[in-house]
Design a protein around this motif. Structure first.
Motif, PDB file in Angstrom:
ATOM      1  N   SER A 104      16.403  19.853 -68.139  1.00  0.00           N
ATOM      2  CA  SER A 104      17.012  19.688 -66.827  1.00  0.00           C
ATOM      3  C   SER A 104      16.383  18.484 -66.145  1.00  0.00           C
ATOM      4  O   SER A 104      15.156  18.323 -66.162  1.00  0.00           O
ATOM      5  N   ILE A 105      17.209  17.649 -65.544  1.00  0.00           N
ATOM      6  CA  ILE A 105      16.688  16.464 -64.871  1.00  0.00           C
ATOM      7  C   ILE A 105      15.860  16.828 -63.643  1.00  0.00           C
ATOM      8  O   ILE A 105      15.077  16.017 -63.143  1.00  0.00           O
ATOM      9  N   SER A 106      16.011  18.057 -63.171  1.00  0.00           N
ATOM     10  CA  SER A 106      15.215  18.501 -62.013  1.00  0.00           C
ATOM     11  C   SER A 106      13.731  18.578 -62.346  1.00  0.00           C
ATOM     12  O   SER A 106      12.888  18.601 -61.456  1.00  0.00           O
ATOM     13  N   LYS A 107      13.382  18.611 -63.655  1.00  0.00           N
ATOM     14  CA  LYS A 107      11.984  18.644 -64.076  1.00  0.00           C
ATOM     15  C   LYS A 107      11.395  17.237 -64.195  1.00  0.00           C
ATOM     16  O   LYS A 107      10.200  17.078 -64.436  1.00  0.00           O
ATOM     17  N   CYS A 108      12.246  16.237 -64.032  1.00  0.00           N
ATOM     18  CA  CYS A 108      11.789  14.852 -64.152  1.00  0.00           C
ATOM     19  C   CYS A 108      11.218  14.359 -62.824  1.00  0.00           C
ATOM     20  O   CYS A 108      11.341  15.015 -61.789  1.00  0.00           O
ATOM     21  N   GLY A 151      21.771  19.408 -64.868  1.00  0.00           N
ATOM     22  CA  GLY A 151      21.268  19.618 -63.519  1.00  0.00           C
ATOM     23  C   GLY A 151      21.279  18.346 -62.693  1.00  0.00           C
ATOM     24  O   GLY A 151      21.843  17.310 -63.083  1.00  0.00           O
ATOM     25  N   SER A 152      20.662  18.416 -61.519  1.00  0.00           N
ATOM     26  CA  SER A 152      20.641  17.270 -60.609  1.00  0.00           C
ATOM     27  C   SER A 152      19.347  17.251 -59.814  1.00  0.00           C
ATOM     28  O   SER A 152      18.597  18.230 -59.782  1.00  0.00           O
ATOM     29  N   LEU A 153      19.116  16.107 -59.151  1.00  0.00           N
ATOM     30  CA  LEU A 153      17.895  15.882 -58.384  1.00  0.00           C
ATOM     31  C   LEU A 153      18.267  15.023 -57.191  1.00  0.00           C
ATOM     32  O   LEU A 153      19.097  14.121 -57.306  1.00  0.00           O
ATOM     33  N   LYS A 154      17.702  15.307 -56.024  1.00  0.00           N
ATOM     34  CA  LYS A 154      18.028  14.560 -54.814  1.00  0.00           C
ATOM     35  C   LYS A 154      16.797  13.838 -54.266  1.00  0.00           C
ATOM     36  O   LYS A 154      15.685  14.354 -54.313  1.00  0.00           O
ATOM     37  N   LEU A 155      17.046  12.641 -53.733  1.00  0.00           N
ATOM     38  CA  LEU A 155      16.024  11.886 -53.016  1.00  0.00           C
ATOM     39  C   LEU A 155      16.605  11.428 -51.692  1.00  0.00           C
ATOM     40  O   LEU A 155      17.776  11.032 -51.625  1.00  0.00           O
ATOM     41  N   ASN A 156      15.815  11.476 -50.634  1.00  0.00           N
ATOM     42  CA  ASN A 156      16.244  10.978 -49.329  1.00  0.00           C
ATOM     43  C   ASN A 156      15.550   9.656 -49.017  1.00  0.00           C
ATOM     44  O   ASN A 156      14.406   9.417 -49.439  1.00  0.00           O
ATOM     45  N   PHE A 157      16.241   8.808 -48.279  1.00  0.00           N
ATOM     46  CA  PHE A 157      15.630   7.581 -47.789  1.00  0.00           C
ATOM     47  C   PHE A 157      16.168   7.301 -46.393  1.00  0.00           C
ATOM     48  O   PHE A 157      17.196   7.842 -45.983  1.00  0.00           O
ATOM     49  N   LYS A 158      15.463   6.466 -45.674  1.00  0.00           N
ATOM     50  CA  LYS A 158      15.795   6.211 -44.280  1.00  0.00           C
ATOM     51  C   LYS A 158      16.410   4.822 -44.114  1.00  0.00           C
ATOM     52  O   LYS A 158      15.935   3.855 -44.713  1.00  0.00           O
ATOM     53  N   ALA A 197      19.668   8.935 -45.413  1.00  0.00           N
ATOM     54  CA  ALA A 197      20.637   8.845 -46.505  1.00  0.00           C
ATOM     55  C   ALA A 197      20.120   9.621 -47.702  1.00  0.00           C
ATOM     56  O   ALA A 197      18.928   9.938 -47.795  1.00  0.00           O
ATOM     57  N   THR A 198      21.015   9.917 -48.641  1.00  0.00           N
ATOM     58  CA  THR A 198      20.660  10.714 -49.814  1.00  0.00           C
ATOM     59  C   THR A 198      21.219  10.067 -51.071  1.00  0.00           C
ATOM     60  O   THR A 198      22.328   9.540 -51.070  1.00  0.00           O
ATOM     61  N   VAL A 199      20.405  10.082 -52.150  1.00  0.00           N
ATOM     62  CA  VAL A 199      20.905   9.701 -53.467  1.00  0.00           C
ATOM     63  C   VAL A 199      20.804  10.936 -54.357  1.00  0.00           C
ATOM     64  O   VAL A 199      19.770  11.611 -54.405  1.00  0.00           O
ATOM     65  N   ILE A 200      21.906  11.246 -55.036  1.00  0.00           N
ATOM     66  CA  ILE A 200      21.968  12.401 -55.935  1.00  0.00           C
ATOM     67  C   ILE A 200      21.891  11.890 -57.368  1.00  0.00           C
ATOM     68  O   ILE A 200      22.697  11.056 -57.792  1.00  0.00           O
ATOM     69  N   ILE A 201      20.892  12.372 -58.110  1.00  0.00           N
ATOM     70  CA  ILE A 201      20.684  11.983 -59.508  1.00  0.00           C
ATOM     71  C   ILE A 201      21.219  13.116 -60.376  1.00  0.00           C
ATOM     72  O   ILE A 201      20.645  14.205 -60.419  1.00  0.00           O
TER      73      ILE A 201
END
Length: 667
Positions: free
Chosen positions: A502-506, A569-576, A557-561
């Motif tokens: 799962s990419i969520s473990k990355c 699966g998926s992983l999210k990162l936020n940035f301003k 803002a949000t980037v969805i990986i």
């Protein structure tokens, strides 16, 4: 009394005492001395062997000094006159020193040294609390120079010794001005219990030494002139000193010694031992070297995997590994012989086996072909030659295709495996070996170019037993460094296994967490690694895709990986996203009581808030939507400071930029 103007370059490491004011026409002294002083210049009476503390050779850092070099010059009006006379009151706390603890002038600690300074008008004492160096200051603030002299008062430089200063008597020269100096005795000794090596065989001498501060010592007087090997086990460097305390140079692992001369032995780098066995043996010349058993010419070597460029001065000699796991017999001129490993063996004098081929081609490493392998011993011109050994490109190596286990022959400490990936991009790499230095470098991964391993094509690394990210359907070389015990083995087992995850473990990260508003979509790049400790990264559009949300306007803002292929699966990162910080163009007086501020327009800003202070606290004085503002009815003679910040209304809330740099004006 001689006058001397001092000009000295002071670096950021100088102690604060260097900046104690020195003025008037005499050397600095806190008060006229009223006590009587001892005229004794005897050495320190404590005969205990002392070790230097782990203390920086640099002087204490002065927080008031910039990191750039500064020049402190005393002009004619502030001329410094050194004392007329110096006397040694008390020697340094740390003397004598143990042999092996002094590696240069700045490892001699003068802490505790007391000098008596005097001229026609006053006398006082000064103490030292630092290591000997070119420029120093005493406890009062007087500058002086320092140097190290031998027993004949000749100055010692770095070229006068190899690593350690030898045993004997030295002097620290403390020089306040021309002709006004004092020589402080410094001793370097060996322990009183240092053993004498006794003869145990023809030109062989042995003794057992205790360990003092990770070092072992011995005295040795050979009966025969010749080259001697000094041994105390693996990985314990030997240093030799003659009767005058000078270093005896090592040549090819042996020392050239004279019969009847007494030598002092220093062996270092003992960490867990309590005693060491020291031996000195005349190193007889080698008469011949011959292979033991069958060195099969069918053994294949691979380029550049099995070759290295270190260890030979002749350009045409290229070091080669050893895949035979064979043995060689060394015959000495005195009739003795011994059999050692032709891979990592050392003879009884501690000199290592070396192997090479002759190559005069244009490439850095030998091309594929047939070569003669020369096997010899360090420092000897005798060798045996294994002829017509086959060398192939590394692309001909046994290869693990996508998944499986192979037994790899050990040619040298570095073992290399060739692999070719399948559709997967995530693989677990494991081996049944102890990995050398595994907590740092891991298993290095290299690419292939023109059918051979490309040493310039470093791709990343992976820890033994962990997963890494590799491109699909691609050839790689996995290079790992073995412990000595494993380097002696014929082979090691190596396994490659594809793995889904799962990419969520990355672990994912962006270069920055905040980006400047532009009015357009902001799409920062993202690095995704197998985990936080991984040395390899996933591949965009192969292992994952990126989707951005709320990435135009000011705010979060949000980037969805989203995982792809090997990854689910998926992983999210936020940035301003933030407005650009405004810059005040000018802050100037206007009229008799006003100040006018102007600034550049900030893209996307709804308005600006203006802040002012004339003391310790800031106060918002206005909010405008233009790029100028006039602050009115101010008090004359008062210094005013200003700063502004931009804002944008987003969904009924203000989103702010950072504050501008401050500007000030006196009204």
């Amino acid at each position: 009394m001689k006058k001397k103007v001092l000009t000295v370059i002071l670096s950021a490491a100088l102690v604060s005492t260097f900046f104690v004011p020195v003025s008037g026409a005499e050397f600095t002294c806190p008060e006229p001395a009223t006590e009587s002083f001892s005229d004794s210049t005897d050495e320190v009476t404590d005969s205990k062997i002392l070790q230097p503390e782990e203390k920086s050779s640099e002087l204490s850092e002065n927080p008031d000094v910039s990191s750039n070099e500064q020049s402190a010059t005393l002009d004619d009006e502030d001329e410094v006159i050194g004392p007329d006379k110096l006397e040694l009151v008390k020697g340094p706390d740390k003397s004598p020193y143990l042999l092996g603890s002094i590696t240069g002038i700045n490892t001699i600690d003068l802490t505790g040294l007391i000098l008596k300074l005097s001229d026609d008008t006053k006398t006082c004492e000064a103490t030292m609390d630092e290591c000997l160096s070119d420029w120093m200051a005493d406890s009062i603030g007087n500058l002086y120079t320092g140097s190290l002299l031998d027993s004949n008062f000749k100055q010692i430089t770095d070229n006068d010794y190899d690593v350690y200063l030898g045993p004997g008597e030295y002097y620290a020269l403390i020089d306040y001005s021309e002709g006004v100096d004092v020589k402080v005795p410094i001793s370097i000794r060996v322990p009183d219990e240092t053993p004498v090596l006794t003869k145990t065989g023809p030109d062989r001498y042995e003794a057992t030494s205790k360990i003092w501060d990770r070092s072992a010592y011995g005295f040795f007087t050979p009966e025969t002139t010749g080259s001697y090997a000094i041994l105390s086990g693996e990985d314990h460097p030997a240093f030799l000193f003659d009767e005058s305390g000078k270093n005896v140079s090592e040549q090819n692992g042996v020392f050239d010694l004279q019969a009847g001369h007494k030598y002092t032995i220093l062996n270092t780098e003992f960490f867990n031992e309590t005693e060491a066995h020291i031996s000195a043996e005349l190193a007889y010349n080698i008469a011949s070297i011959e292979p033991v058993g069958d060195f099969s010419q069918k053994t294949t070597y691979y380029t550049p995997v099995d070759f290295n460029r270190g260890g030979f001065t002749a350009k045409e000699k290229v070091g080669i590994g050893e895949r035979w796991n064979g043995k060689i017999k060394i015959n000495y001129v005195n009739g003795e012989s011994e059999i050692i490993s032709s891979r990592n063996g050392k003879n009884k004098y501690g000199m290592s086996v070396q192997r090479y081929v002759i190559y005069n081609g244009k490439s850095e490493y030998p091309d594929a072909g047939t070569y003669d392998v020369h096997i010899g011993i360090q420092g000897s011109d005798k060798e045996t030659v294994i002829k017509n050994v086959s060398v192939k490109k590394s692309s001909a190596m046994p290869t693990i295709n996508n998944s499986g286990t192979k037994s790899l022959s050990v040619g040298r400490r570095e073992v290399c495996a060739r692999i070719k990936t399948g559709k997967s991009t995530r693989y677990v790499v494991s081996g049944d070996f102890q990995q050398y230095n595994s907590q740092r470098a891991g298993i290095s991964i290299y690419t292939e170019r023109n059918g051979i391993l490309d040493w310039n094509g470093y791709f990343g690394y992976v820890q033994n037993g962990k997963a890494c990210s590799l491109k699909p359907n691609t050839v790689y070389y996995l290079v790992f460094n073995l412990y000595d015990t494993w380097a002696e083995k014929d082979s090691v087992s190596f396994t490659l296994k594809p793995q889904s995850a799962s990419i969520s473990k990355c672990a994912a990260r962006m270069k920055d967490s905040t980006y400047t508003y532009t009015g357009k979509a902001i799409t920062p790049s993202v690095d995704v690694s197998v985990d936080s400790a991984s040395g390899t990264y996933l591949f965009k559009d192969i292992d994952y895709t990126l989707t951005y949300k709320n990435n135009i306007n000011v705010g979060t803002a949000t980037v969805i990986i989203k995982g792809k292929g090997t990854y689910s699966g998926s992983l999210k990162l936020n940035f301003k996203i933030q407005l650009r910080k405004p810059v005040l163009k000018s802050v100037k007086k206007s009229g008799s009581t006003d100040v006018k501020l102007t600034w550049k327009k900030t893209t996307g800003a709804t308005g600006y808030e203006i802040y002012r202070t004339s003391g310790n606290s800031w106060k918002k004085i206005a909010s405008v939507n233009s790029t100028s503002y006039t602050d009115r009815k101010l008090e004359k003679g008062t210094l005013y400071k200003y700063k502004i910040r931009a804002y944008k209304n987003v969904n009924g809330k203000k989103q702010y930029s950072e504050y501008s740099p401050q500007k000030s004006v006196k009204r």
